[in-house]
Scaffold this motif. Structure first.
Motif, PDB file in Angstrom:
ATOM      1  N   GLY A 348       0.835  -1.191   0.000  1.00 29.61           N
ATOM      2  CA  GLY A 348       0.000   0.000   0.000  1.00 29.61           C
ATOM      3  C   GLY A 348       0.870   1.241   0.000  1.00 29.61           C
ATOM      4  O   GLY A 348       2.064   1.196   0.308  1.00 29.61           O
ATOM      5  N   TYR A 349       0.260   2.356  -0.337  1.00 29.78           N
ATOM      6  CA  TYR A 349       0.998   3.618  -0.417  1.00 29.78           C
ATOM      7  C   TYR A 349       0.107   4.758   0.071  1.00 29.78           C
ATOM      8  O   TYR A 349      -1.087   4.826  -0.252  1.00 29.78           O
ATOM      9  CB  TYR A 349       1.425   3.886  -1.863  1.00 29.78           C
ATOM     10  CG  TYR A 349       1.683   5.341  -2.168  1.00 29.78           C
ATOM     11  CD1 TYR A 349       2.917   5.938  -1.906  1.00 29.78           C
ATOM     12  CD2 TYR A 349       0.672   6.146  -2.711  1.00 29.78           C
ATOM     13  CE1 TYR A 349       3.144   7.274  -2.178  1.00 29.78           C
ATOM     14  CE2 TYR A 349       0.883   7.483  -2.985  1.00 29.78           C
ATOM     15  CZ  TYR A 349       2.118   8.046  -2.724  1.00 29.78           C
ATOM     16  OH  TYR A 349       2.333   9.378  -2.977  1.00 29.78           O
ATOM     17  N   GLY A 350       0.686   5.633   0.846  1.00 35.27           N
ATOM     18  CA  GLY A 350      -0.007   6.831   1.290  1.00 35.27           C
ATOM     19  C   GLY A 350       0.993   7.765   1.937  1.00 35.27           C
ATOM     20  O   GLY A 350       2.206   7.544   1.863  1.00 35.27           O
ATOM     21  N   GLN A 351       0.500   8.800   2.575  1.00 38.76           N
ATOM     22  CA  GLN A 351       1.372   9.807   3.172  1.00 38.76           C
ATOM     23  C   GLN A 351       0.829  10.243   4.529  1.00 38.76           C
ATOM     24  O   GLN A 351      -0.308   9.908   4.892  1.00 38.76           O
ATOM     25  CB  GLN A 351       1.455  11.030   2.246  1.00 38.76           C
ATOM     26  CG  GLN A 351       2.026  10.736   0.873  1.00 38.76           C
ATOM     27  CD  GLN A 351       2.141  11.994   0.031  1.00 38.76           C
ATOM     28  OE1 GLN A 351       1.269  12.863   0.041  1.00 38.76           O
ATOM     29  NE2 GLN A 351       3.223  12.106  -0.717  1.00 38.76           N
ATOM     30  N   THR A 352       1.644  10.999   5.250  1.00 41.23           N
ATOM     31  CA  THR A 352       1.164  11.624   6.482  1.00 41.23           C
ATOM     32  C   THR A 352      -0.041  12.516   6.172  1.00 41.23           C
ATOM     33  O   THR A 352      -0.950  12.655   6.994  1.00 41.23           O
ATOM     34  CB  THR A 352       2.289  12.470   7.116  1.00 41.23           C
ATOM     35  OG1 THR A 352       3.426  11.640   7.343  1.00 41.23           O
ATOM     36  CG2 THR A 352       1.851  13.087   8.429  1.00 41.23           C
ATOM     37  N   GLU A 353      -0.048  13.075   4.974  1.00 43.44           N
ATOM     38  CA  GLU A 353      -1.117  13.987   4.571  1.00 43.44           C
ATOM     39  C   GLU A 353      -2.416  13.276   4.194  1.00 43.44           C
ATOM     40  O   GLU A 353      -3.419  13.942   3.893  1.00 43.44           O
ATOM     41  CB  GLU A 353      -0.647  14.823   3.368  1.00 43.44           C
ATOM     42  CG  GLU A 353       0.423  15.838   3.687  1.00 43.44           C
ATOM     43  CD  GLU A 353       1.844  15.308   3.589  1.00 43.44           C
ATOM     44  OE1 GLU A 353       2.782  16.113   3.491  1.00 43.44           O
ATOM     45  OE2 GLU A 353       2.025  14.066   3.619  1.00 43.44           O
ATOM     46  N   GLY A 359      -3.424   0.823  -3.148  1.00 46.09           N
ATOM     47  CA  GLY A 359      -3.153  -0.404  -2.420  1.00 46.09           C
ATOM     48  C   GLY A 359      -3.667  -1.630  -3.137  1.00 46.09           C
ATOM     49  O   GLY A 359      -4.411  -1.549  -4.125  1.00 46.09           O
ATOM     50  N   ASN A 360      -3.243  -2.772  -2.634  1.00 45.65           N
ATOM     51  CA  ASN A 360      -3.786  -4.048  -3.074  1.00 45.65           C
ATOM     52  C   ASN A 360      -4.926  -4.384  -2.119  1.00 45.65           C
ATOM     53  O   ASN A 360      -4.701  -4.906  -1.028  1.00 45.65           O
ATOM     54  CB  ASN A 360      -2.691  -5.114  -3.047  1.00 45.65           C
ATOM     55  CG  ASN A 360      -1.652  -4.880  -4.130  1.00 45.65           C
ATOM     56  OD1 ASN A 360      -1.893  -5.152  -5.293  1.00 45.65           O
ATOM     57  ND2 ASN A 360      -0.499  -4.351  -3.738  1.00 45.65           N
ATOM     58  N   PHE A 361      -6.140  -4.058  -2.524  1.00 44.59           N
ATOM     59  CA  PHE A 361      -7.295  -4.125  -1.637  1.00 44.59           C
ATOM     60  C   PHE A 361      -7.935  -5.515  -1.680  1.00 44.59           C
ATOM     61  O   PHE A 361      -8.339  -6.000  -2.745  1.00 44.59           O
ATOM     62  CB  PHE A 361      -8.309  -3.057  -2.018  1.00 44.59           C
ATOM     63  CG  PHE A 361      -7.765  -1.657  -1.882  1.00 44.59           C
ATOM     64  CD1 PHE A 361      -7.541  -1.117  -0.626  1.00 44.59           C
ATOM     65  CD2 PHE A 361      -7.449  -0.901  -2.996  1.00 44.59           C
ATOM     66  CE1 PHE A 361      -7.023   0.169  -0.481  1.00 44.59           C
ATOM     67  CE2 PHE A 361      -6.935   0.381  -2.868  1.00 44.59           C
ATOM     68  CZ  PHE A 361      -6.720   0.916  -1.608  1.00 44.59           C
TER      69      PHE A 361
END
Length: 568
Positions: A348-353, A359-361
């Protein structure tokens, strides 16, 4: 059914595939949503005895909390905080590592409407001074670590807004003792009304970014932020109702609210916390086996250590899903893990923001090893060029989120007190992640690198992650960071800074350099191959474990290529 996430789905049903998920998975909220009252207290009243938290430390001290416990103790803590003058809108910094009190104080502060600033115990005096003044911190609550508490004390002369220092654990002169005081108070804290009540768009959480490319920015999240993490926990982590989930994270960075609190509790699973003094891969596997964890999330670096263990010694059968985020996952690590355990790793990928962006859901689409997956249905994701125009499939651009129709669940309110930075981040009606990616013909998103990390060498553009993925396939390489250094012939030369695996040494660094250089040339295009190697004991990292390539670049700045080679 002892979970509450269904109440926040616009349409409560199962999704048959990714296209169905993308089109129809929408969330809803209410104007006064507050995680403490609407999640913690609801579980305590509707599902008495439901397990919330299993905590253990290296001394084998163990505590198990139900939602009844969390509700009661967080009310008591809120009562105590208000008695010290903490009110709606005040900022309170928590430096608690993985102490169980964090799971009491977070909802306690939400009850009041105070703004929580989770912070790491790795901060030094200057870091604390910056944070207290930038965010007008009124109270600092720290666990009883004399080193971090000493740094806090040194910062006080230049932290005029701080009125209270609170210690959790052993008493300390000049500090209030949290346990001695709060435990004497009644567990009563009615939900505030009128002006004291919280609104779902009020500020709730303030995170300082980990600073991969500059000084930390202040990311402000609202009271709807936890709802956005339903996608994180239910559909990416794949948490099991009444299961037990572990995300390896210290409470000082955003991954803790991604994986150790909001989405997991809303989705009805308990949280496992291992308050370890240092990471030990064998001990971590023992915990997964002993406690029968049902879901597990860790950064790629952790998996690189785990796959080198004798995994046959541990019972991982109850763990139905493994996931990873923080850095892009090397495909070789994925393949070895799958071979040894029979279980996939869902990236998965994301940020603090944000919450999870790609993602692989669940199992909505096949996994492509090394890929971030597909976009979160809450986010209208597009890959754009510098002019905010879409790029064709397979072409690199910046990953952006459209916000023309409003800010989606989980995306930050903005950078606190910085109108210019906020305007830049949301320029052109989109949120700019600052990450370069490409989207393939199947709609999968592939990480290329931070915009600042791309190396331009001899007319080519090189992705650090691509080169790192090649080098990490060699058994001698435990970790590596690829950066560019100034080179009069090529503009930039590709450099690899490497931590060697146990059993390998640098008694003859030239020999190791030749081995790795040959390996790279056999496995990737010549222009991508590192021309410079440096062997180090550890890589510079942020508090969240992300490699600080900017620090490596700064160290090498101004040195010519030949000089760097001599230095190594």
């Amino acid at each position: 059914m002892s979970s509450l996430y269904h109440e926040y789905l616009a349409e409560d049903r199962e999704f048959k595939d990714y296209e169905d998920f993308k089109k129809n998975c929408k969330l809803k909220t209410k104007l006064d949503f507050n995680f403490a009252y609407d999640i913690v207290d609801r579980y305590a009243s509707d599902f008495p005895g439901k397990r919330a938290l299993v905590w253990i430390d290296d001394n084998q001290d163990e505590k198990i909390f139900t939602f009844d416990d969390i509700s009661r103790e967080s009310k008591r803590a809120a009562y105590w905080l208000v008695s010290k003058g903490i009110k709606k809108g005040d900022t309170v910094m928590l430096i608690l590592r993985r102490r169980w009190e964090w799971w009491i104080l977070m909802p306690a502060l939400h009850r009041i409407g105070a703004i929580v600033i989770p912070a790491t115990d790795q901060l030094l005096q200057s870091d604390i001074e910056y944070r207290t003044n930038a965010a007008d911190v009124k109270m600092i609550i720290s666990y009883d670590n004399p080193i971090i508490q000493g740094e806090v004390e040194k910062s006080m002369a230049k932290s005029p807004t701080v009125k209270y220092l609170v210690t959790v654990g052993k008493e300390r002169e000049g500090w209030l003792s949290f346990h001695d005081e709060y435990e004497r108070l009644p567990a009563e804290f009615p939900r505030p009304v009128e002006d004291a009540a919280t609104h779902n768009k009020d500020p709730m959480l303030l995170y300082f970014t980990s600073g991969t490319s500059g000084y930390p920015k202040m990311v402000l999240q609202d009271y709807d932020y936890p709802i956005g993490h339903i996608i994180t926990a239910k559909y990416w982590h794949g948490v099991v109702e009444d299961g037990l989930h572990l995300t390896i994270a210290e409470t000082g960075w955003a991954k803790s609210t991604w994986g150790k609190l909001y989405g997991q509790w809303i989705a009805g699973t308990a949280i496992f916390v291992y308050d370890m003094n240092s990471f030990n891969p064998a001990k971590m596997l023992e915990m997964i086996s002993k406690y029968g964890l049902t879901t597990f999330c860790a950064p790629p670096t952790v998996y690189r250590y785990l796959v080198r263990q004798d995994l046959s010694k541990y019972d991982l059968s109850k763990c139905v899903r493994f996931s990873t985020a923080g850095e892009a996952l090397n495909g070789e690590v994925y393949n070895v893990w799958l071979e040894k355990t029979g279980k996939k790793i869902y990236e998965g990928y994301g940020q603090t923001e944000s919450t999870i962006i790609c993602g692989n859901f669940l199992d909505f689409a096949p996994i492509k090893p090394g890929c971030m997956g597909k976009p979160n249905p809450l986010y209208d994701v597009e890959v754009l060029n510098p002019n905010n125009k879409p790029v064709p499939a397979g072409e690199t651009g910046e990953l952006c989120i459209h916000v023309e129709n409003g800010r989606p669940f989980g995306l930050m309110m903005g950078y606190h007190k910085d109108v210019v930075l906020t305007a830049d981040a949301f320029d052109g009606g989109v949120y700019h992640t600052g990450d370069n990616v490409y989207m393939d013909e199947d709609g999968y998103v592939w990480f290329v690198g931070r915009k600042d990390d791309i190396i331009k060498t001899a007319g080519y553009r090189v992705s650090p992650f691509e080169v790192e993925s090649i080098l990490q396939q060699h058994p001698a390489v435990m970790e590596c960071a690829v950066t560019g250094v100034e080179d009069p012939k090529r503009g930039m030369a590709v450099k690899a800074t490497i931590v060697l695996s146990p059993g390998y040494d640098t008694k003859d660094p030239k020999e190791m350099e030749i081995k790795l250089s040959t390996f790279a040339k056999e496995n990737t295009a010549m222009y991508k191959c590192p021309r410079i190697f440096e062997f180090v004991k550890e890589l510079p990292k942020t508090i969240s474990g992300k490699i600080r390539r900017v620090e490596i670049r700064e160290k090498d700045k101004g040195k010519d290529t030949e000089r760097i080679k001599q230095d190594f």
